[in-house]
Design a protein around this motif. Structure first.
Motif, short mmCIF file in Angstrom:
data_model
loop_
_atom_site.label_atom_id
_atom_site.label_comp_id
_atom_site.label_asym_id
_atom_site.label_seq_id
_atom_site.Cartn_x
_atom_site.Cartn_y
_atom_site.Cartn_z
N VAL A 145 -18.89 -11.98 -1.01
CA VAL A 145 -18.76 -11.02 -2.11
C VAL A 145 -17.37 -10.39 -2.13
N ARG A 146 -16.83 -10.22 -3.30
CA ARG A 146 -15.61 -9.47 -3.53
C ARG A 146 -15.69 -8.85 -4.91
N PHE A 147 -14.91 -7.80 -5.18
CA PHE A 147 -15.00 -7.10 -6.46
C PHE A 147 -13.74 -7.31 -7.29
N ASP A 148 -13.50 -8.60 -7.60
CA ASP A 148 -12.47 -8.93 -8.56
C ASP A 148 -12.81 -10.29 -9.16
N TRP A 149 -11.91 -10.84 -9.96
CA TRP A 149 -12.19 -12.10 -10.64
C TRP A 149 -12.45 -13.23 -9.65
N GLY A 150 -11.90 -13.15 -8.45
CA GLY A 150 -12.06 -14.21 -7.47
C GLY A 150 -13.49 -14.42 -7.03
N ALA A 151 -14.36 -13.45 -7.33
CA ALA A 151 -15.77 -13.61 -6.94
C ALA A 151 -16.38 -14.84 -7.58
N ALA A 152 -15.89 -15.24 -8.75
CA ALA A 152 -16.43 -16.43 -9.41
C ALA A 152 -16.25 -17.66 -8.54
N LEU A 153 -15.18 -17.68 -7.75
CA LEU A 153 -14.91 -18.83 -6.88
C LEU A 153 -15.61 -18.70 -5.54
N THR A 154 -15.65 -17.49 -4.97
CA THR A 154 -16.24 -17.34 -3.64
C THR A 154 -17.76 -17.36 -3.68
N ILE A 155 -18.33 -16.98 -4.81
CA ILE A 155 -19.79 -16.99 -4.94
C ILE A 155 -20.29 -18.35 -5.43
N ALA A 156 -19.40 -19.14 -6.02
CA ALA A 156 -19.79 -20.42 -6.60
C ALA A 156 -20.58 -21.32 -5.65
N PRO A 157 -20.20 -21.43 -4.35
CA PRO A 157 -20.97 -22.31 -3.47
C PRO A 157 -22.43 -21.91 -3.31
N ALA A 496 -8.15 -9.57 -0.25
CA ALA A 496 -7.63 -10.83 0.28
C ALA A 496 -7.33 -11.84 -0.82
N PRO A 497 -6.32 -12.68 -0.63
CA PRO A 497 -6.13 -13.82 -1.54
C PRO A 497 -7.38 -14.69 -1.54
N VAL A 498 -7.75 -15.20 -2.69
CA VAL A 498 -8.98 -16.00 -2.79
C VAL A 498 -8.92 -17.21 -1.86
N SER A 499 -7.75 -17.81 -1.74
CA SER A 499 -7.64 -18.99 -0.87
C SER A 499 -7.98 -18.67 0.58
N LYS A 500 -7.53 -17.50 1.05
CA LYS A 500 -7.83 -17.12 2.43
C LYS A 500 -9.29 -16.72 2.58
N HIS A 501 -9.84 -16.13 1.55
CA HIS A 501 -11.26 -15.79 1.57
C HIS A 501 -12.10 -17.06 1.67
N LEU A 502 -11.75 -18.06 0.89
CA LEU A 502 -12.47 -19.33 0.94
C LEU A 502 -12.32 -20.00 2.30
N ASP A 503 -11.14 -19.89 2.90
CA ASP A 503 -10.93 -20.44 4.24
C ASP A 503 -11.84 -19.75 5.25
N MET A 504 -12.00 -18.43 5.11
CA MET A 504 -12.88 -17.69 6.02
C MET A 504 -14.32 -18.16 5.87
N LEU A 505 -14.78 -18.34 4.64
CA LEU A 505 -16.14 -18.83 4.42
C LEU A 505 -16.32 -20.21 5.01
N ASN A 506 -15.29 -21.02 4.91
CA ASN A 506 -15.35 -22.36 5.49
C ASN A 506 -15.47 -22.27 7.02
N ALA A 507 -14.71 -21.36 7.62
CA ALA A 507 -14.77 -21.18 9.07
C ALA A 507 -16.14 -20.71 9.53
N LEU A 508 -16.82 -19.94 8.67
CA LEU A 508 -18.17 -19.48 9.01
C LEU A 508 -19.24 -20.53 8.71
N GLY A 509 -18.84 -21.65 8.13
CA GLY A 509 -19.78 -22.73 7.86
C GLY A 509 -20.50 -22.60 6.54
N TYR A 510 -19.95 -21.80 5.61
CA TYR A 510 -20.60 -21.58 4.32
C TYR A 510 -20.09 -22.50 3.22
#
Length: 511
Positions: A145-157, A496-510
């Motif tokens: 979860v994040r509270f900006d436009w990037g949520a569309a990308l981080t929540i998509a999975p 956080a930049p969306v790219s780094k946020h996505l990298d973090m989710l990837n590291a957590l296995g999401y």
């Protein structure tokens, strides 16, 4: 671009946020007013006894995958503590004294003895109803979860999972009582669920969100479930978060009391400390409570309506604490670490001094006390009225007398577990709402917001003031560690930049 972020307060929410931001590459400074990091979760030592100032019940931290956001924070920043597990605690209730444990089956044995087969049937049916709701509650981790436009990308999975759980997600938006009322009729079970709700949110079932209870069911009633305790106590958990922050280049400043948030050109650009020093940053994140954050803002920095709405946030009551160091000679090593005492169901679980909790963590980690001793923490969990203490002088005899009088309910509760406790005592410390207010900088010593499910929403981390975000127990439902850790993750993700946020989710296995 300035990559410095200043965080006000080193509670678990603030440290979770800070450590994640440092992992994301920000230059992070945490300003802590106290001489010890950890906020309400800090630990302290007296005469060789190590005390937890706050949380004593942990779960979902010793295993993976886990629904606990704090587990996600620890994994993301690459630190951990050693955990000891257990599953049993003692109950002293109007119906009788017994031991119970996490897990649905063992509780059914208790119900069968106390209430009979009808209560067991109701409980098992509730488990069936809650299972899909529990799955819905963890369908998307707060880490996404994040509270900006990037949520569309981080929540998509998680879109497909969310869509498949959509009907049940809607059921999670109201109070838990809306689900419970159609299933549970046994008086004891209704009281028990009110108690669990209160311990999660500071409110009974009709004020606790169904989502919070569904999360609890997902964690506490899975097969083979255990509760956790950090070796070294809550201080070890705080130290791990500080270690994670420092590993990624951040820092904690102790005895750094923030007097005011600095605002220039309608943007939060720094903080001014009591010493007169000003620290500047791209963003300021307040881990202070909703009420205490307002006190840090210059007049006119945010709209009047925002101030009035936040000031009107209902508050939970405060605490009484009893920290004891005792001689453990002759006490059984099989003594349960945790005990719950309810004096009278008819008063309601939120009634002053009606519920008392006992923690003896040295049973799980003997190093928390000298050899042959025990460390004990007894507290009334968010049911001590601040009004009884308001305006009292801590140096006057009247305060001392009231501390003695209001602490008796905790002594009496502990005597049900250890009858000769008073003669065993070597260290005795009593904390009051004024202690909470003074050392934790908590508005009226409050446990946190008492926002009733279905009647109000918790504030989002963003504010009308550019550059100012919030985290902590005022920005996420629930008052315990999972809630504040989730709030810290969300605030960090939002910057956080969306790219780094996505990298973090990837590291957590999401992903």
């Amino acid at each position: 671009m300035n990559q410095t972020v200043i965080i006000i307060g080193s509670g678990i929410g603030g440290l979770s946020c800070a450590a994640l931001l440092a992992r994301y590459g920000f230059n992070v400074t945490v300003c802590e007013s106290h001489s010890i990091a950890g906020g309400a979760a800090h630990a302290f030592e007296r005469q060789g006894f190590i005390f937890d100032s706050g949380p004593s019940l942990y779960s979902g931290l010793s295993y993976r995958p886990s629904p606990n956001p704090l587990r996600h924070v620890l994994d993301a920043i690459g630190v951990d503590v050693n955990w000891v597990t257990y599953d049993t605690w003692g109950c002293f209730l109007p119906e009788g004294d017994f031991e119970t444990s996490v897990g649905a089956d063992q509780f059914c044995q208790v119900l069968s003895q106390l209430r009979g087969s009808t209560a067991v049937s109701e409980w098992r049916y509730l488990q069936q109803v809650m299972e899909p709701l529990a799955n819905a509650a963890v369908a998307m981790p707060p880490a996404a979860v994040r509270f900006d436009w990037g949520a569309a990308l981080t929540i998509a999975p998680f879109a497909w999972s969310l869509a498949s759980h959509a009907p049940n997600i809607l059921k999670l938006t109201g109070p838990f009582s809306r689900i419970m009322d159609g299933i549970i009729h046994d008086p004891f079970l209704r009281n028990w669920l009110d108690l669990l709700s209160f311990l999660l949110s500071g409110l009974p079932a009709n004020g606790t969100s169904a989502a919070e209870m569904a999360f609890m069911f997902a964690d506490w009633y899975r097969p083979g479930v255990k509760l956790d305790y950090p070796i070294g106590g809550s201080g070890a958990l705080v130290n791990a978060l500080v270690q994670g922050l420092e590993k990624h280049g951040g820092r904690v400043l102790l005895n750094a009391h923030v007097e005011q948030i600095v605002v220039e050109d309608d943007r939060a650009v720094g903080v001014r400390l009591r010493t007169g020093q000003t620290l500047r940053g791209r963003a300021i994140i307040s881990n202070a409570s909703v009420w205490d954050t307002l006190k840090l803002l210059p007049e006119g920095a945010v709209p009047k309506q925002f101030v009035e709405t936040r000031q009107a946030t209902p508050e939970c009551d405060s605490f009484m604490h009893l920290h004891l160091g005792i001689d453990a000679t002759g006490l059984s090593p099989e003594l349960a670490c945790h005990h719950i005492i309810v004096n009278d169901w008819s008063q309601g679980v939120t009634a002053p001094q009606n519920v008392v909790l006992i923690s003896i963590p040295s049973l799980l980690d003997p190093a928390l006390a000298p050899p042959g001793k025990h460390t004990i923490h007894v507290y009334t969990p968010g049911n001590e009225p601040y009004d009884l203490w308001q305006g009292m002088d801590r140096h006057r005899e009247a305060y001392t007398q009231q501390k003695h009088a209001r602490s008796q309910v905790m002594w009496q509760a502990l005597e049900r577990v250890i009858p000769d406790i008073r003669s065993r005592c070597e260290v005795s410390l009593v904390g009051t709402p004024l202690t909470h207010e003074r050392y934790l900088r908590r508005h009226r010593g409050s446990y946190g917001p008492a926002i009733r499910a279905g009647e109000g929403m918790f504030p989002v981390p963003t504010t009308p003031l550019a550059g100012l975000l919030c985290c902590g127990d005022s920005t996420f439902p629930g008052i315990g560690l999972p809630a504040v850790a989730a709030s810290g993750m969300i605030a960090a993700n939002t910057l956080a930049p969306v790219s780094k946020h996505l990298d973090m989710l990837n590291a957590l296995g999401y992903r």
